[in-house]
Design a protein around this motif. Structure first.
Motif, PDB file in Angstrom:
ATOM      1  N   GLY A  78       0.801  -1.308   0.094  1.00  0.00           N
ATOM      2  CA  GLY A  78       0.051   0.053  -0.103  1.00  0.00           C
ATOM      3  C   GLY A  78       0.869   1.167   0.126  1.00  0.00           C
ATOM      4  O   GLY A  78       0.673   2.332  -0.670  1.00  0.00           O
ATOM      5  N   VAL A  79       1.706   1.323   1.018  1.00  0.00           N
ATOM      6  CA  VAL A  79       2.633   2.580   0.924  1.00  0.00           C
ATOM      7  C   VAL A  79       3.442   2.611  -0.263  1.00  0.00           C
ATOM      8  O   VAL A  79       4.016   3.710  -0.897  1.00  0.00           O
ATOM      9  CB  VAL A  79       3.565   2.571   2.178  1.00  0.00           C
ATOM     10  N   SER A  80       3.943   1.489  -0.611  1.00  0.00           N
ATOM     11  CA  SER A  80       4.841   1.403  -1.947  1.00  0.00           C
ATOM     12  C   SER A  80       4.119   1.945  -3.342  1.00  0.00           C
ATOM     13  O   SER A  80       4.581   2.549  -3.765  1.00  0.00           O
ATOM     14  CB  SER A  80       5.325  -0.125  -2.213  1.00  0.00           C
ATOM     15  N   VAL A  81       2.728   1.700  -3.193  1.00  0.00           N
ATOM     16  CA  VAL A  81       1.971   2.415  -4.404  1.00  0.00           C
ATOM     17  C   VAL A  81       1.642   3.678  -4.102  1.00  0.00           C
ATOM     18  O   VAL A  81       1.349   4.454  -5.080  1.00  0.00           O
ATOM     19  CB  VAL A  81       0.926   1.578  -5.033  1.00  0.00           C
ATOM     20  N   ALA A  82       1.522   4.052  -2.786  1.00  0.00           N
ATOM     21  CA  ALA A  82       1.006   5.371  -2.426  1.00  0.00           C
ATOM     22  C   ALA A  82       2.089   6.423  -2.850  1.00  0.00           C
ATOM     23  O   ALA A  82       1.788   7.403  -3.567  1.00  0.00           O
ATOM     24  CB  ALA A  82       0.560   5.453  -1.307  1.00  0.00           C
ATOM     25  N   PHE A  83       3.342   6.028  -2.599  1.00  0.00           N
ATOM     26  CA  PHE A  83       4.308   7.142  -2.426  1.00  0.00           C
ATOM     27  C   PHE A  83       5.545   6.720  -3.844  1.00  0.00           C
ATOM     28  O   PHE A  83       6.343   7.509  -3.943  1.00  0.00           O
ATOM     29  CB  PHE A  83       5.219   7.175  -1.314  1.00  0.00           C
ATOM     30  N   GLY A  84       5.180   5.672  -4.075  1.00  0.00           N
ATOM     31  CA  GLY A  84       6.305   5.170  -5.113  1.00  0.00           C
ATOM     32  C   GLY A  84       7.629   4.653  -4.318  1.00  0.00           C
ATOM     33  O   GLY A  84       8.605   4.863  -4.725  1.00  0.00           O
ATOM     34  N   ALA A  85       7.466   4.262  -2.944  1.00  0.00           N
ATOM     35  CA  ALA A  85       8.636   4.102  -2.191  1.00  0.00           C
ATOM     36  C   ALA A  85       8.518   2.512  -1.626  1.00  0.00           C
ATOM     37  O   ALA A  85       8.018   2.388  -0.606  1.00  0.00           O
ATOM     38  CB  ALA A  85       8.531   5.131  -0.957  1.00  0.00           C
ATOM     39  N   PRO A  86       8.909   1.770  -2.453  1.00  0.00           N
ATOM     40  CA  PRO A  86       8.864   0.167  -2.042  1.00  0.00           C
ATOM     41  C   PRO A  86       9.591   0.016  -0.598  1.00  0.00           C
ATOM     42  O   PRO A  86       9.112  -0.823   0.094  1.00  0.00           O
ATOM     43  CB  PRO A  86       9.741  -0.561  -3.238  1.00  0.00           C
ATOM     44  N   ILE A  87      11.004   0.378  -0.467  1.00  0.00           N
ATOM     45  CA  ILE A  87      11.705   0.102   0.691  1.00  0.00           C
ATOM     46  C   ILE A  87      11.042   0.610   1.831  1.00  0.00           C
ATOM     47  O   ILE A  87      10.858   0.019   3.103  1.00  0.00           O
ATOM     48  CB  ILE A  87      13.055   0.488   0.330  1.00  0.00           C
ATOM     49  N   GLY A  88      10.499   2.027   1.734  1.00  0.00           N
ATOM     50  CA  GLY A  88      10.039   2.768   2.819  1.00  0.00           C
ATOM     51  C   GLY A  88       8.491   1.895   3.237  1.00  0.00           C
ATOM     52  O   GLY A  88       8.312   2.093   4.141  1.00  0.00           O
ATOM     53  N   GLY A  89       8.031   1.491   1.955  1.00  0.00           N
ATOM     54  CA  GLY A  89       6.757   0.622   2.531  1.00  0.00           C
ATOM     55  C   GLY A  89       6.952  -0.487   3.350  1.00  0.00           C
ATOM     56  O   GLY A  89       6.243  -0.879   4.408  1.00  0.00           O
ATOM     57  N   VAL A  90       8.225  -1.420   3.015  1.00  0.00           N
ATOM     58  CA  VAL A  90       8.443  -2.439   3.842  1.00  0.00           C
ATOM     59  C   VAL A  90       8.842  -2.129   5.035  1.00  0.00           C
ATOM     60  O   VAL A  90       8.274  -2.695   6.347  1.00  0.00           O
ATOM     61  CB  VAL A  90       9.539  -3.223   3.334  1.00  0.00           C
ATOM     62  N   LEU A  91       9.500  -0.844   5.330  1.00  0.00           N
ATOM     63  CA  LEU A  91       9.718  -0.466   6.803  1.00  0.00           C
ATOM     64  C   LEU A  91       8.598   0.072   7.504  1.00  0.00           C
ATOM     65  O   LEU A  91       8.302  -0.061   8.588  1.00  0.00           O
ATOM     66  CB  LEU A  91      10.849   0.845   6.493  1.00  0.00           C
ATOM     67  N   PHE A  92       7.689   0.796   6.840  1.00  0.00           N
ATOM     68  CA  PHE A  92       6.562   1.380   7.577  1.00  0.00           C
ATOM     69  C   PHE A  92       5.601   0.101   7.929  1.00  0.00           C
ATOM     70  O   PHE A  92       5.176   0.355   8.997  1.00  0.00           O
ATOM     71  CB  PHE A  92       5.657   2.120   6.234  1.00  0.00           C
TER      72      PHE A  92
END
Length: 760
Positions: free
Chosen positions: A263-277
């Motif tokens: 969800g965060v990966s597609v919301a921000f275009g931030a795949p690694i940030g998504g995993v950490l989130f």
């Protein structure tokens, strides 16, 4: 099932281990799952597959497909979420522009795409092209003059009201669970709670549609939080394709943890940030295997989104920054100040928003959700239109604030007085005195800041899908840009001051206001959500500003410290507590000196604990016990006198098994005896056939002694994900502690109302 006779002509007992009964081992709505039981179920299943795989090639293929199914599921979740996010981005962009005008080439083009295709567009006036007509031009024929302005204003407000009315009506009629951000509920679900329908098909469809409507209506909300909910809905629906995940609640939660990352990966275009989130903020149980799967799923989702290319700039990220000018050590002081501002704003926002939401829950305001949304939309639209910074969509605003002024920028923020520029190879311009337009822009931004701060408090928590990331970032970005321009002018006019001497010579580009906006955005988002590591990674993935990690870290850490000093909870924890979900916060310390006997039920004044004996009760006795009580399970003891513990049996399993035996086993009547023992003692000749239920009993229930300290009990509940724990004294059963008892006890110790914990 007919009653087969055993070797001696005695009726054979139907043991529930022989054939699994459908429904045994499942949970009711609004109950907590038993992690220990689910995990051991999965281990048994795994062991069985492993032993069978040595026997035949077919079984080996089955075992390989079983191992592969998790990765396949992740692939599907990534593809589906990426596709939905791309669709949401494109539609929201188009509908946001629809409030201001329409494209004559084709009404489905948004403003930007409409002017791309035009040959008459000049670079200076790239927003004006003959194909794009504002509503005033279409209706009145001109875009100038007071009448045209009023026309545009009216159309803007009408579209906004239409979009928000559609959004709230759809949510109300088809999927009440589609409102809000969804992250507090997902945190609760991941901690083992069951909310049926929260991640269902209807919720997914309605949330996707209404999210576009809500974002386009111009309300102060983002689409990032709801996208996490959308991704989790996709994962939950796809889980039904695989038996391994369909039948096991704990396994399903591992997939949902990975979906939160998607969800965060597609919301921000931030795949690694998504995993950490997912790891830092939402997940409760996050083994290494889930980390790898989240990483893979986030990668697939980001790849899918990139191939859809919703922003049309072939970049994945929302707010790409072009500047790479270095920052100076002394600038850490304003960065830390921004951190302090972010922390104070975060704490203020949480208090104000929770007070408003509590008001909505307890007063008549909550009875009129549609009216509330329409009033807030009307106020937002009426106040937002006159100010160009609030009229544009929040993402565009943040994008503009993050941007640094180059030679070609036509925005008001970049209208500096011209200094003769010696053309250097880079696009970086020296610090210049601010022109009249910059001061106007500062005024408008200050008004926008106050407006955003107040309106977001009322907007978050309404009955439309609403995320919090983008509005919080907007507040911080505005504050940061204001401070950045202030610093820039200081450095220009007072470059001989001590703080600027030595590194800021006249004619150099010392201060980058866009960087201040980035740092401010991170600080405010950190103050509201209390994220740290994941937030910094999301911010530099979002902007591509790798060399600004240290300023971002400094501001984020400061904002967390300041916000924690003013109030312990982040916004999601506060909403979980407001809704009374049974969530044991892993970050919260339990510091009271109480014992298990102080928390367990029954208390001294209560009637004795309801138990089942292992061989002394008939079907009728058990059914009346179930009818008289509402507990979700019963301890099984040797006898009422000895109270020695044998095991624990879930209420739902008991009900299903007795019903099933009455239908399928001949001769089971109310007088039939129920046995939980391994061997059935011989029965009197004319007695009805007994019922053997050892198969549904948990033979290893968790027990603690009555003198165990409560902080240890709380730790056991957190780390093992228990649902209940039995209390013994010298081996005799004394009482029971459930997750709800612990939460009530913690609320009591913190001087809160213990009855605010609503669910089992």
């Amino acid at each position: 099932m007919t009653n087969q006779n055993g070797p001696n002509g005695v009726p054979k007992l139907m043991d529930l281990l022989d054939e699994p009964v459908p429904g045994v081992g499942t949970y009711e709505d609004f109950n907590t799952i038993d992690w220990v039981r689910e995990k051991s179920k999965d281990r048994d299943r795994h062991r069985e597959i492993a032993t069978k795989s040595k026997e035949s090639v077919l079984a080996l293929m089955k075992s390989i497909s079983d191992a592969f199914s998790g990765w396949l599921l992740m692939l599907l979740v990534g593809l589906m979420s990426g596709a939905l996010a791309g669709g949401i981005d494109i539609s929201a962009h188009w509908m946001t522009d629809l409030k201001e005008g329409v494209c004559l080439n084709g009404f489905w083009f948004n403003h930007e795409h409409c002017c791309w295709n035009s040959n008459e567009t000049t670079f200076q006036e790239r927003d004006k092209c003959p194909n794009w007509k504002s509503w005033a031009e279409l209706i009145v024929g001109t875009n100038d003059g007071p009448f045209a302005y009023i026309m545009n204003y009216l159309m803007y407000v009408c579209w906004a009201l239409l979009f928000s009315f559609l959004a709230v009506s759809l949510v109300r009629a088809f999927a009440p669970y589609a409102c809000g951000s969804g992250i507090p509920e997902i945190k609760t679900i991941l901690s083992g709670f069951i909310i049926r329908g929260y991640l269902g098909k209807w919720t997914l469809v309605i949330k996707t549609i209404t999210l576009v409507l809500a974002v386009s209506s111009g309300l102060s909300l983002g689409k990032e939080g709801p996208l996490v909910h959308v991704a989790c809905c996709c994962a939950n629906i796809l889980c039904h394709l695989f038996t391994k995940y369909r039948r096991n609640e704990a396994k399903r939660r591992e997939v949902l943890s990975a979906a939160a990352a998607v969800g965060v990966s597609v919301a921000f275009g931030a795949p690694i940030g998504g995993v950490l989130f997912s790891l830092e903020e939402v997940s409760y149980y996050f083994p290494l295997k889930t980390l790898w799967r989240s990483f893979f799923a986030a990668l697939v989702a980001a790849f899918t989104l990139r191939s859809i290319n919703p922003f049309g700039n072939s970049r994945l990220v929302l707010f790409y920054v072009e500047f790479h000018s270095p920052w100076h050590l002394l600038e850490l002081i304003p960065f830390v100040l921004l951190g302090i501002f972010g922390g104070i704003w975060g704490a203020f926002f949480i208090r104000a928003n929770i007070a408003w939401c509590r008001r909505r829950k307890t007063t008549r305001l909550g009875h009129y959700p549609v009216l509330e949304v329409l009033v807030v939309t009307a106020v937002t639209a009426l106040l937002a239109f006159p100010n160009s910074y609030t009229r544009m969509s929040t993402s565009e605003l943040i994008s503009e604030l993050f941007n640094d002024c180059g030679l070609l920028d036509s925005s008001q923020l970049c209208n500096y007085a011209n200094v003769s520029v010696t053309k250097s190879s880079s696009n970086a311009l020296p610090d210049r005195p601010a022109g009249q337009d910059v001061y106007t822009a500062m005024w408008q931004l200050s008004l926008a800041l106050v407006f955003k701060m107040l309106i977001t408090v009322v907007t978050f928590g309404m009955k439309v899908p609403s995320g919090l990331f983008i509005p919080s970032m907007a507040v911080g970005a505005i504050a940061g840009r204001l401070l950045g321009v202030g610093m820039e002018q200081l450095a220009y006019y007072h470059h001989d001051w001590v703080i600027f001497r030595g590194w800021c010579s006249p004619g150099a580009d010392c201060i980058t206001p866009g960087l201040y906006a980035m740092v401010g955005a991170a600080a405010c988002l950190g103050g509201v959500t209390r994220m740290t590591v994941s937030l910094v990674v999301i911010m530099f993935e979002l902007t591509g500003g790798l060399e600004y990690i240290v300023p971002l870290m400094a501001a984020t850490m400061t904002s967390k410290w300041v916000a924690d000093a003013l109030g312990r909870e982040g916004i999601y924890e506060a909403h979980i507590r407001l809704n009374g979900y049974p969530f044991l916060e892993p970050k919260e310390e339990f510091s009271h000196k109480t014992l298990a006997m102080d928390v367990m039920r029954p208390r001294r004044s209560d009637p004795p604990l309801s138990v089942i004996t292992q061989d002394g009760m008939s079907v009728e006795d058990v059914e009346s016990l179930i009818a008289e009580t509402s507990y979700s399970g019963f301890p099984v003891v040797v006898s009422h006198e000895s109270q020695r513990l044998v095991g624990f049996v879930q209420r739902r399993d008991l009900v299903i098994s007795i019903e099933n035996a009455r239908q399928r086993q001949e001769g089971v009547v109310s007088a039939s005896r129920i046995f939980f023992t391994e061997y059935t003692p011989p029965q009197p000749p004319n007695s009805p056939p007994p019922l053997k239920l050892r198969g549904i009993m948990d033979l290893s229930p968790f027990t603690v002694t009555d003198h165990t300290a409560m902080d240890i009990v709380v730790d056991i509940f957190r780390k093992l994900g228990l649902r209940q724990c039995l209390v013994t004294h010298n081996g005799r059963l004394l009482g029971i502690i459930t997750k709800k008892d612990i939460l009530k006890h913690m609320a009591q110790m913190a001087n809160r109302d213990p009855d605010s914990i609503l669910f089992n």
